[in-house]
Design a protein around this motif. Structure first.
Motif, PDB file in Angstrom:
ATOM      1  N   PRO A 147       0.802  -1.229   0.000  1.00 41.51           N
ATOM      2  CA  PRO A 147       0.000   0.000   0.000  1.00 41.51           C
ATOM      3  C   PRO A 147       0.831   1.273   0.000  1.00 41.51           C
ATOM      4  O   PRO A 147       0.363   2.318  -0.444  1.00 41.51           O
ATOM      5  N   GLU A 148       2.063   1.182   0.512  1.00 38.56           N
ATOM      6  CA  GLU A 148       2.928   2.354   0.581  1.00 38.56           C
ATOM      7  C   GLU A 148       4.372   1.926   0.358  1.00 38.56           C
ATOM      8  O   GLU A 148       4.722   0.761   0.535  1.00 38.56           O
ATOM      9  N   GLU A 149       5.193   2.875   0.015  1.00 37.12           N
ATOM     10  CA  GLU A 149       6.608   2.583  -0.182  1.00 37.12           C
ATOM     11  C   GLU A 149       7.231   2.051   1.104  1.00 37.12           C
ATOM     12  O   GLU A 149       7.044   2.620   2.188  1.00 37.12           O
ATOM     13  N   GLY A 150       7.932   0.943   0.996  1.00 36.07           N
ATOM     14  CA  GLY A 150       8.628   0.372   2.135  1.00 36.07           C
ATOM     15  C   GLY A 150       7.793  -0.533   3.017  1.00 36.07           C
ATOM     16  O   GLY A 150       8.309  -1.121   3.967  1.00 36.07           O
ATOM     17  N   ILE A 151       6.496  -0.667   2.722  1.00 36.21           N
ATOM     18  CA  ILE A 151       5.597  -1.464   3.570  1.00 36.21           C
ATOM     19  C   ILE A 151       4.939  -2.570   2.756  1.00 36.21           C
ATOM     20  O   ILE A 151       4.398  -2.320   1.676  1.00 36.21           O
ATOM     21  N   ALA A 152       4.987  -3.796   3.270  1.00 37.35           N
ATOM     22  CA  ALA A 152       4.266  -4.916   2.683  1.00 37.35           C
ATOM     23  C   ALA A 152       3.197  -5.360   3.674  1.00 37.35           C
ATOM     24  O   ALA A 152       3.457  -5.447   4.879  1.00 37.35           O
ATOM     25  N   VAL A 153       2.004  -5.632   3.174  1.00 30.31           N
ATOM     26  CA  VAL A 153       0.912  -6.122   4.013  1.00 30.31           C
ATOM     27  C   VAL A 153       0.593  -7.552   3.611  1.00 30.31           C
ATOM     28  O   VAL A 153       0.234  -7.816   2.464  1.00 30.31           O
ATOM     29  N   VAL A 154       0.742  -8.478   4.540  1.00 32.95           N
ATOM     30  CA  VAL A 154       0.406  -9.879   4.320  1.00 32.95           C
ATOM     31  C   VAL A 154      -0.941 -10.134   4.987  1.00 32.95           C
ATOM     32  O   VAL A 154      -1.085  -9.941   6.197  1.00 32.95           O
ATOM     33  N   THR A 155      -1.915 -10.554   4.192  1.00 32.60           N
ATOM     34  CA  THR A 155      -3.282 -10.747   4.682  1.00 32.60           C
ATOM     35  C   THR A 155      -3.675 -12.218   4.613  1.00 32.60           C
ATOM     36  O   THR A 155      -3.532 -12.862   3.577  1.00 32.60           O
ATOM     37  N   VAL A 156      -4.177 -12.726   5.729  1.00 31.67           N
ATOM     38  CA  VAL A 156      -4.640 -14.109   5.822  1.00 31.67           C
ATOM     39  C   VAL A 156      -6.159 -14.120   5.689  1.00 31.67           C
ATOM     40  O   VAL A 156      -6.851 -13.344   6.353  1.00 31.67           O
ATOM     41  N   ASP A 157      -6.681 -15.009   4.846  1.00 28.78           N
ATOM     42  CA  ASP A 157      -8.129 -15.071   4.642  1.00 28.78           C
ATOM     43  C   ASP A 157      -8.554 -16.521   4.412  1.00 28.78           C
ATOM     44  O   ASP A 157      -8.542 -17.020   3.290  1.00 28.78           O
ATOM     45  N   PHE A 158      -8.900 -17.199   5.497  1.00 31.42           N
ATOM     46  CA  PHE A 158      -9.395 -18.566   5.442  1.00 31.42           C
ATOM     47  C   PHE A 158     -10.733 -18.621   6.176  1.00 31.42           C
ATOM     48  O   PHE A 158     -10.779 -18.901   7.383  1.00 31.42           O
ATOM     49  N   PRO A 159     -11.841 -18.297   5.475  1.00 27.60           N
ATOM     50  CA  PRO A 159     -13.151 -18.301   6.111  1.00 27.60           C
ATOM     51  C   PRO A 159     -13.500 -19.682   6.653  1.00 27.60           C
ATOM     52  O   PRO A 159     -13.003 -20.695   6.141  1.00 27.60           O
ATOM     53  N   PRO A 160     -14.360 -19.762   7.687  1.00 31.34           N
ATOM     54  CA  PRO A 160     -15.049 -18.614   8.296  1.00 31.34           C
ATOM     55  C   PRO A 160     -14.305 -17.962   9.455  1.00 31.34           C
ATOM     56  O   PRO A 160     -14.643 -16.838   9.828  1.00 31.34           O
ATOM     57  N   VAL A 161     -13.301 -18.633  10.048  1.00 32.41           N
ATOM     58  CA  VAL A 161     -12.696 -18.087  11.267  1.00 32.41           C
ATOM     59  C   VAL A 161     -11.172 -18.020  11.205  1.00 32.41           C
ATOM     60  O   VAL A 161     -10.521 -17.841  12.229  1.00 32.41           O
ATOM     61  N   ASN A 162     -10.605 -18.157  10.017  1.00 34.49           N
ATOM     62  CA  ASN A 162      -9.146 -18.159   9.878  1.00 34.49           C
ATOM     63  C   ASN A 162      -8.489 -19.224  10.752  1.00 34.49           C
ATOM     64  O   ASN A 162      -7.477 -18.977  11.422  1.00 34.49           O
ATOM     65  N   ALA A 163      -9.084 -20.413  10.745  1.00 38.23           N
ATOM     66  CA  ALA A 163      -8.425 -21.594  11.300  1.00 38.23           C
ATOM     67  C   ALA A 163      -7.678 -22.223  10.127  1.00 38.23           C
ATOM     68  O   ALA A 163      -8.298 -22.726   9.178  1.00 38.23           O
ATOM     69  N   LEU A 164      -6.370 -22.197  10.154  1.00 40.02           N
ATOM     70  CA  LEU A 164      -5.582 -22.523   8.965  1.00 40.02           C
ATOM     71  C   LEU A 164      -5.357 -24.023   8.794  1.00 40.02           C
ATOM     72  O   LEU A 164      -5.003 -24.708   9.751  1.00 40.02           O
ATOM     73  N   PRO A 165      -5.555 -24.514   7.575  1.00 42.54           N
ATOM     74  CA  PRO A 165      -5.157 -25.887   7.264  1.00 42.54           C
ATOM     75  C   PRO A 165      -3.637 -25.964   7.207  1.00 42.54           C
ATOM     76  O   PRO A 165      -2.954 -24.929   7.210  1.00 42.54           O
ATOM     77  N   VAL A 166      -3.122 -27.165   7.138  1.00 40.65           N
ATOM     78  CA  VAL A 166      -1.666 -27.343   7.111  1.00 40.65           C
ATOM     79  C   VAL A 166      -1.029 -26.500   6.014  1.00 40.65           C
ATOM     80  O   VAL A 166      -0.059 -25.763   6.242  1.00 40.65           O
TER      81      VAL A 166
END
Length: 255
Positions: A8-27
């Motif tokens: 979104p801005e110079e020098g910044i990276a945004v890592v976004t996690v999106d695993f519906p419905p509750v962001n309980a991540l699979p392996v």
């Protein structure tokens, strides 16, 4: 759905996690997250990484349903290794990581936030390790980076949660803001960090990691040995099969 990276801005990276419905991540999700954080930190143009999540909460830990569907110990081994990789990627990221936490931050979420360099949280954020209710162990290493030792133990044994406002009192949360202001606040901190020289900020991250009193990799790996023992003994499956219900009444538990 999955893990995405934006700039979104110079020098910044945004890592976004999106695993519906509750962001309980699979392996595989844990490995994807680890790869994304490592890649962002390795980018010479990046001087700060913001780790955030879409949806109802920051992270609800491992995907319990995936564990229940699996036969043998492949899912347990995969979750152990995947969480280890993701938590390590946040800690070892070449540049500072700011965790932007909203809603629930449970289990693996505490592993991520606890290994971040700074935490900005929404008013509705809650942190905890419900591991003993889910047939698992682990992430006490990371909860101990957020709260004092005796509180960590009490929270771990009871599976209770603490609020972002409580963590702010211990100095482990940088700011607590309304949910709609969360990303603005996280980016504000990231912008201040990213204003520093890129080479120097990397030296600073390596130096600070080098003086940590606890080796978080070894400490967490030690915990995981007991998680695997619980799996081999059968107690993990027995407790996990009651997940979402009361073991004595069979009724749904309230969160």
């Amino acid at each position: 759905m999955g893990v995405s990276t934006s700039a979104p801005e110079e020098g910044i990276a945004v890592v976004t996690v999106d695993f519906p419905p509750v962001n309980a991540l699979p392996v595989q999700g844990w490995y994807e997250l680890a790869a994304a954080v490592r890649a962002a930190g390795a980018d010479p143009k990046v001087r700060c990484v913001v780790l955030t999540a879409a949806g109802r909460g920051f992270n609800a830990g491992v995907d319990i349903k995936e564990m229940q569907r699996a036969t043998g110990h492949d899912a347990l081994i995969g979750a152990n290794r995947g969480c280890y990789e993701a938590f390590g990627a946040v800690y070892d990221c070449e540049v500072p990581v700011v965790a932007a936490v909203h809603g629930f931050c449970l289990g693996g979420g505490v592993g991520l936030a606890g290994n971040a360099d700074a935490v900005v949280a929404a008013h509705d954020a809650t942190f905890g390790l419900p591991e003993l209710e889910r047939g698992a162990l682990g992430a006490a290493t990371h909860l101990a980076r957020l709260v004092p030792q005796h509180l960590m133990r009490a929270l771990y044994y009871t599976s209770r949660t603490v609020t972002a406002q409580e963590l702010r009192q211990y100095g482990s949360v940088w700011r607590v803001v309304p949910r709609e202001r969360l990303m603005d606040a996280a980016l504000e901190l990231a912008r201040e960090i990213a204003a520093k020289d890129g080479y120097l900020i990397r030296l600073a991250k390596a130096a600070i990691n080098g003086i940590d009193p606890v080796d978080v990799r070894r400490s967490y790996r030690f915990e995981q040995g007991f998680t695997f023992e619980a799996g081999l003994s059968g107690v993990a499956d027995r407790v996990r099969d009651t997940f979402g219900t009361s073991a004595t009444t069979g009724k749904e538990q309230r969160s």
